[in-house]
Write a protein that holds these residues in place. Structure first.
Motif, PDB file in Angstrom:
ATOM      1  N   THR A  84       1.381  -0.938   0.071  1.00 49.58           N
ATOM      2  CA  THR A  84      -0.455  -0.325  -0.059  1.00 49.58           C
ATOM      3  C   THR A  84       0.589   1.307  -0.068  1.00 49.58           C
ATOM      4  O   THR A  84       1.768   1.042   0.312  1.00 49.58           O
ATOM      5  N   LEU A  85      -0.030   2.450  -0.310  1.00 54.23           N
ATOM      6  CA  LEU A  85       1.148   3.408  -0.328  1.00 54.23           C
ATOM      7  C   LEU A  85       1.274   4.383   1.303  1.00 54.23           C
ATOM      8  O   LEU A  85       0.060   3.803   2.308  1.00 54.23           O
ATOM      9  N   GLU A  86       1.471   4.931   1.447  1.00 56.89           N
ATOM     10  CA  GLU A  86       1.920   6.001   3.345  1.00 56.89           C
ATOM     11  C   GLU A  86       0.702   6.202   3.593  1.00 56.89           C
ATOM     12  O   GLU A  86       0.384   6.705   5.043  1.00 56.89           O
ATOM     13  N   ILE A  87       0.110   7.520   2.505  1.00 59.40           N
ATOM     14  CA  ILE A  87      -1.195   7.878   2.954  1.00 59.40           C
ATOM     15  C   ILE A  87      -2.085   6.879   2.994  1.00 59.40           C
ATOM     16  O   ILE A  87      -2.912   7.409   3.682  1.00 59.40           O
ATOM     17  N   TRP A  88      -2.095   5.319   2.972  1.00 55.10           N
ATOM     18  CA  TRP A  88      -3.155   5.096   3.704  1.00 55.10           C
ATOM     19  C   TRP A  88      -2.410   3.818   5.064  1.00 55.10           C
ATOM     20  O   TRP A  88      -3.019   3.584   5.939  1.00 55.10           O
ATOM     21  N   LYS A  89      -1.395   4.526   5.425  1.00 58.47           N
ATOM     22  CA  LYS A  89      -1.170   4.433   7.127  1.00 58.47           C
ATOM     23  C   LYS A  89      -1.373   4.650   7.902  1.00 58.47           C
ATOM     24  O   LYS A  89      -1.559   3.892   8.320  1.00 58.47           O
ATOM     25  N   ASP A  90      -2.983   5.329   8.440  1.00 60.91           N
ATOM     26  CA  ASP A  90      -3.543   5.837   8.967  1.00 60.91           C
ATOM     27  C   ASP A  90      -5.352   5.167   8.853  1.00 60.91           C
ATOM     28  O   ASP A  90      -5.913   5.695   9.603  1.00 60.91           O
ATOM     29  N   VAL A  91      -5.339   4.304   8.361  1.00 57.98           N
ATOM     30  CA  VAL A  91      -6.936   4.220   8.133  1.00 57.98           C
ATOM     31  C   VAL A  91      -7.200   3.376   8.504  1.00 57.98           C
ATOM     32  O   VAL A  91      -8.102   2.952   8.240  1.00 57.98           O
ATOM     33  N   HIS A  92      -6.562   2.318   8.912  1.00 56.14           N
ATOM     34  CA  HIS A  92      -7.119   1.028   9.941  1.00 56.14           C
ATOM     35  C   HIS A  92      -6.359   1.608  10.938  1.00 56.14           C
ATOM     36  O   HIS A  92      -5.440   0.724  10.991  1.00 56.14           O
ATOM     37  N   PRO A  93      -7.429   0.523  11.958  1.00 57.46           N
ATOM     38  CA  PRO A  93      -6.758   0.611  13.980  1.00 57.46           C
ATOM     39  C   PRO A  93      -6.303  -0.471  13.954  1.00 57.46           C
ATOM     40  O   PRO A  93      -5.100  -0.783  15.114  1.00 57.46           O
TER      41      PRO A  93
END
Length: 106
Positions: free
Chosen positions: A51-60
């Protein structure tokens, strides 16, 4: 988990490397676009997902670890063909800025 072959030339190269250099890894295809459902599936299956770093906080329940690979993913801006004047002005300013940066690097 990796976007299916054909959706991204960069990820096709990554897939090729994984398949040839690491045949013990089983790849699962994800849909063309990631959404929270894809992240939920990754977490429930206990998979590793590119995945891209932009998705890093999308899922706990998912941790993102930056990779030091030689792959660069192009990124862009999506906007309506018949966009507002302010969006068109922003795009023109961005294009000017990027053109100036490119000229400076030459």
């Amino acid at each position: 988990m990796l976007v299916k072959r054909g959706d991204s030339p960069v990820l096709n190269k990554m897939r090729d490397e994984i398949e040839t250099q690491h045949p013990q890894i089983t790849l699962f295809d994800t849909p063309h676009f990631y959404d929270t459902g894809v992240f939920n599936e990754c977490e429930q299956m206990g998979c590793v997902m590119e995945t891209l770093e932009i998705w890093k906080d999308v899922h706990p329940s998912i941790v993102t670890i930056p990779m030091q690979w030689d792959y660069k993913m192009p990124y862009g801006i999506v906007y309506a063909k018949n966009s507002s004047e302010s969006v068109q002005t922003f795009i023109q300013m961005l294009e000017s800025h990027l053109s100036a940066e490119k000229a400076e690097s030459l």
